[in-house]
Design an enzyme around this catalytic site. Structure first.
Site, short mmCIF file in Angstrom:
data_model
loop_
_atom_site.label_atom_id
_atom_site.label_comp_id
_atom_site.label_asym_id
_atom_site.label_seq_id
_atom_site.Cartn_x
_atom_site.Cartn_y
_atom_site.Cartn_z
N LYS A 198 0.83 -1.21 0.00
CA LYS A 198 0.00 0.00 0.00
C LYS A 198 0.86 1.26 0.00
O LYS A 198 2.01 1.25 0.43
CB LYS A 198 -0.92 0.03 1.23
CG LYS A 198 -1.96 -1.06 1.26
CD LYS A 198 -2.98 -0.84 2.36
CE LYS A 198 -2.36 -0.73 3.73
NZ LYS A 198 -3.38 -0.77 4.81
N HIS A 231 -10.95 2.98 6.29
CA HIS A 231 -10.60 3.24 4.89
C HIS A 231 -9.65 2.17 4.36
O HIS A 231 -9.85 1.61 3.28
CB HIS A 231 -9.94 4.62 4.76
CG HIS A 231 -10.90 5.76 4.78
ND1 HIS A 231 -11.86 5.95 3.80
CD2 HIS A 231 -11.05 6.78 5.66
CE1 HIS A 231 -12.57 7.04 4.07
NE2 HIS A 231 -12.10 7.56 5.20
#
Length: 315
Positions: A198, A231
């Site tokens: 990520k 999120h």
């Protein structure tokens, strides 16, 4: 002349239900201590029984509202110290400010270290916590710190509730920093391991760039320490679903659930979310299941009390 120091367990206001479960595991009643507020909002602590010469275990996660619960903890420690307790072990199931463990950019504070200093100066003689966000926080203290891992509790519950077939299941670390945590879970369940690569363009926002490992046609168990705004975990689940994951189970030790997190989870690709009761919640959606770490903490307290090994809990 020798004396046997009696053990007593007390709780602040942050998570009394968990404290009661821990006390029950230890066959004890919670100690009589009132934590209230003066008219101007200042915290007032009153210990209604003797603690002189006793070994105290004080249970208080520093979960939201973080500053309120942290100040409660500090003032309670001070009260027990001034009441001549022999030792004061603070049990902090969720350690607030743990994500501020380094200077991410210039002029940042290292708040996790400041909190460690405050707890120590207040008078704590030991800290017991669960799944610290950054394990190096243990080194911020000059007193013993026991960081308990929750993965055995999750693994046991998953094997009971979910049809886990190791060859058809993969444990996924939501980022590179969580690989060690996810590997422990994968080894416990006998599954393979995958990693989400990520990038974080800003705080609480993550974008999945790559999936390292095989997830197609597999039941995916995402394992993390914290779900905050959700999120990251929702974006990760979406990427895994697009990569062909058959089913997605999310496990996180600490369910902070800030800023409409539960709404995001409800509308996500995640089938089930498992959290522990380190942070107290009421009226959680059906998709979110709570597993208790009370027995894990209670057993650790018992071992500390008897001068036995805590690390053998995880072998």
């Amino acid at each position: 002349m020798s004396f046997s120091n009696e053990m007593k367990v007390f709780s602040g206001n942050a998570n009394r239900p968990l404290a009661e479960k821990i006390a029950n595991y230890l066959n004890l009643q919670l100690g009589d201590c009132e934590v209230g507020r003066f008219a101007d909002g200042e915290i007032n602590v009153r210990i209604n029984e003797t603690v002189r010469g006793h070994d105290i275990f004080l249970i208080q996660p520093t979960s939201p509202p973080v500053n309120e619960n942290l100040m409660e903890l500090l003032i309670m420690i001070d009260a027990f110290k001034r009441a001549s307790a022999n030792t004061i072990a603070v049990v902090i199931p969720y350690y607030g400010y743990a994500r501020q463990d380094r200077k991410a950019k210039g002029r940042d504070p290292i708040s996790a270290k400041l909190v460690a200093n405050l707890i120590t100066v207040a008078g704590a003689t030991r800290v017991l916590t669960v799944d610290l966000h950054a394990e190096q926080i243990q080194g911020f203290f000059d007193i013993p710190v026991d960081n308990l891992w929750s993965y055995p509790v999750f693994a046991e519950e998953l094997l009971k509730r979910e049809n886990i077939v190791p060859e058809e299941t993969v444990v996924v670390s939501p980022d590179v920093g969580g690989v060690r945590r996810a590997r422990r879970m994968a080894e416990r369940l006998g599954t393979s391991l995958a990693i989400l690569d990520k990038r974080r363009p800003s705080d609480n926002v993550a974008e999945v760039v790559n999936i390292i490992g095989e997830v197609e046609d597999k039941v995916v168990i995402m394992f993390d320490d914290i779900i905050d705004t959700a999120h990251s975990i929702v974006k990760g689940a979406e990427a895994l679903k697009n990569a062909g994951a058959k089913r997605i189970i999310a496990c996180a030790t600490h369910g902070v659930f800030s800023d409409r997190a539960l709404e995001r989870i409800e509308n996500s690709s995640i089938d089930t979310v498992y959290i522990t009761d380190t942070i107290y919640h009421e009226n959680l959606p059906e998709k979110v299941k709570v597993i208790s770490v009370a027995n894990l903490i209670g057993e650790a307290i018992m071992r500390i009390r008897k001068h036995l090994s805590v690390s053998t809990l995880f072998r």
